[in-house]
Each structure stands twice: as structure tokens, then as C-alpha cells.
Design a protein around this motif. Structure first.
Motif, PDB file in Angstrom:
ATOM      1  N   LEU A  70       0.825  -1.210   0.000  1.00  0.00           N
ATOM      2  CA  LEU A  70       0.000   0.000   0.000  1.00  0.00           C
ATOM      3  C   LEU A  70       0.862   1.264   0.000  1.00  0.00           C
ATOM      4  O   LEU A  70       0.557   2.234  -0.688  1.00  0.00           O
ATOM      5  N   ARG A  71       1.948   1.232   0.781  1.00  0.00           N
ATOM      6  CA  ARG A  71       2.851   2.395   0.806  1.00  0.00           C
ATOM      7  C   ARG A  71       3.472   2.633  -0.561  1.00  0.00           C
ATOM      8  O   ARG A  71       3.565   3.765  -1.031  1.00  0.00           O
ATOM      9  N   THR A  72       3.871   1.567  -1.222  1.00  0.00           N
ATOM     10  CA  THR A  72       4.470   1.700  -2.545  1.00  0.00           C
ATOM     11  C   THR A  72       3.459   2.212  -3.562  1.00  0.00           C
ATOM     12  O   THR A  72       3.756   3.118  -4.344  1.00  0.00           O
ATOM     13  N   VAL A  77       1.259   6.778  -6.849  1.00  0.00           N
ATOM     14  CA  VAL A  77       0.122   7.638  -7.182  1.00  0.00           C
ATOM     15  C   VAL A  77       0.422   9.091  -6.823  1.00  0.00           C
ATOM     16  O   VAL A  77       0.190  10.004  -7.621  1.00  0.00           O
ATOM     17  N   VAL A  78       0.966   9.318  -5.638  1.00  0.00           N
ATOM     18  CA  VAL A  78       1.268  10.690  -5.205  1.00  0.00           C
ATOM     19  C   VAL A  78       2.351  11.298  -6.078  1.00  0.00           C
ATOM     20  O   VAL A  78       2.249  12.465  -6.488  1.00  0.00           O
ATOM     21  N   LEU A  79       3.397  10.539  -6.388  1.00  0.00           N
ATOM     22  CA  LEU A  79       4.452  11.067  -7.259  1.00  0.00           C
ATOM     23  C   LEU A  79       3.897  11.480  -8.610  1.00  0.00           C
ATOM     24  O   LEU A  79       4.223  12.542  -9.135  1.00  0.00           O
ATOM     25  N   ARG A  80       3.033  10.640  -9.158  1.00  0.00           N
ATOM     26  CA  ARG A  80       2.481  10.974 -10.472  1.00  0.00           C
ATOM     27  C   ARG A  80       1.581  12.201 -10.414  1.00  0.00           C
ATOM     28  O   ARG A  80       1.696  13.105 -11.220  1.00  0.00           O
ATOM     29  N   GLU A  81       0.682  12.235  -9.439  1.00  0.00           N
ATOM     30  CA  GLU A  81      -0.321  13.297  -9.386  1.00  0.00           C
ATOM     31  C   GLU A  81       0.243  14.621  -8.871  1.00  0.00           C
ATOM     32  O   GLU A  81      -0.162  15.679  -9.325  1.00  0.00           O
TER      33      GLU A  81
END
Length: 128
Positions: A70-72, A77-81
Motif C-alpha cells: 500500500l505504501r508503494t 500515485v502521489v508522485l504521479r499526481e
């Protein structure tokens, strides 16, 4: 895969895990991808299992996402968005006019990253 990862994040709150059909339904409901058949969802789950991001519950057709997975997924997702998407948006609509006098520190960091990416692309003869 982005839509699948976001759906896995949403479905991972369930205690009993989730099935490929539920994942396919969630991907379609998020509106990030067109209708996803359960067979495609099963294939995507197999890829995520191969990367160690989710695990199959033995004796069932259900899947769970361990804490590390889940952390990965959340990091991707956060890096992309929040990082990659704004940087790419800034490189497309870049103006050569004067810069504002009072820029936000975050905007300054993005500008440094954009400049570095541009230099790397020029070094690789990939710059437009």
C-alpha cells in the motif's frame, strides 16, 4: 495501471480483501478507464502480485494489499499526481516572458526541476 492502483487503494480498506470482479467494477466506476472486464483485472492483479504489491488469500479468489504494498502504491500515485504531472504541465506551456517577482517557493522548486529535466533531455539529444 494507474487506475488499477487507485482502485486497489480504495478496495484495500475491506477486511476480507477484494476479488477481480470488484476491482474491475471499481476501475470502471472511477472513470479513469473504460469498462474493464474481470479478465483484464485478473491480469492486472497478477502483475501487481509479481511486483509484491498485493497478495492472494490462500484458498480463495480474494486479494489483500500488505502495508508495504500500500505504501508503494500510494507513493507511485502521489508522485504521479503531485510531482510528475505538474512538472510535465509546466514544460508544455512554458513562456519565455518575465517571471513574476514574488514566486511561491514550491513554484521555484518546480522550475529548478524543469530546468534540470530540460538539460538532461538536451544532453540525451531528446529535447524538442
Amino acid at each position: 495501471m494507474r487506475a488499477v492502483m487507485m482502485a486497489v487503494l480504495a478496495l484495500s480498506a475491506g477486511v476480507r480483501g477484494f476479488r477481480a470482479e470488484q476491482l474491475a467494477e471499481r476501475v470502471g466506476r472511477n472513470g479513469l478507464a473504460l469498462r474493464t472486464p474481470p479478465r483484464q483485472a485478473a491480469y492486472d492483479l497478477k502483475k501487481l502480485r509479481g511486483k509484491g504489491l498485493i497478495e492472494k488469500i490462500e484458498g480463495t479468489r480474494r486479494y489483500l494489499a500488505p502495508a508495504d504494498g500500500l505504501r508503494t502504491i500510494m507513493a507511485v500515485v502521489v508522485l504521479r499526481e503531485k510531482v510528475i504531472k505538474p512538472i510535465l504541465a509546466g514544460t508544455v506551456s512554458r513562456r519565455n516572458g518575465r517571471r513574476p517577482q514574488n514566486r511561491d517557493p514550491l513554484d521555484q522548486h518546480y522550475q529548478v526541476i524543469r530546468d534540470e529535466i530540460e538539460e538532461i533531455l538536451q544532453e540525451l539529444n531528446m529535447a524538442a
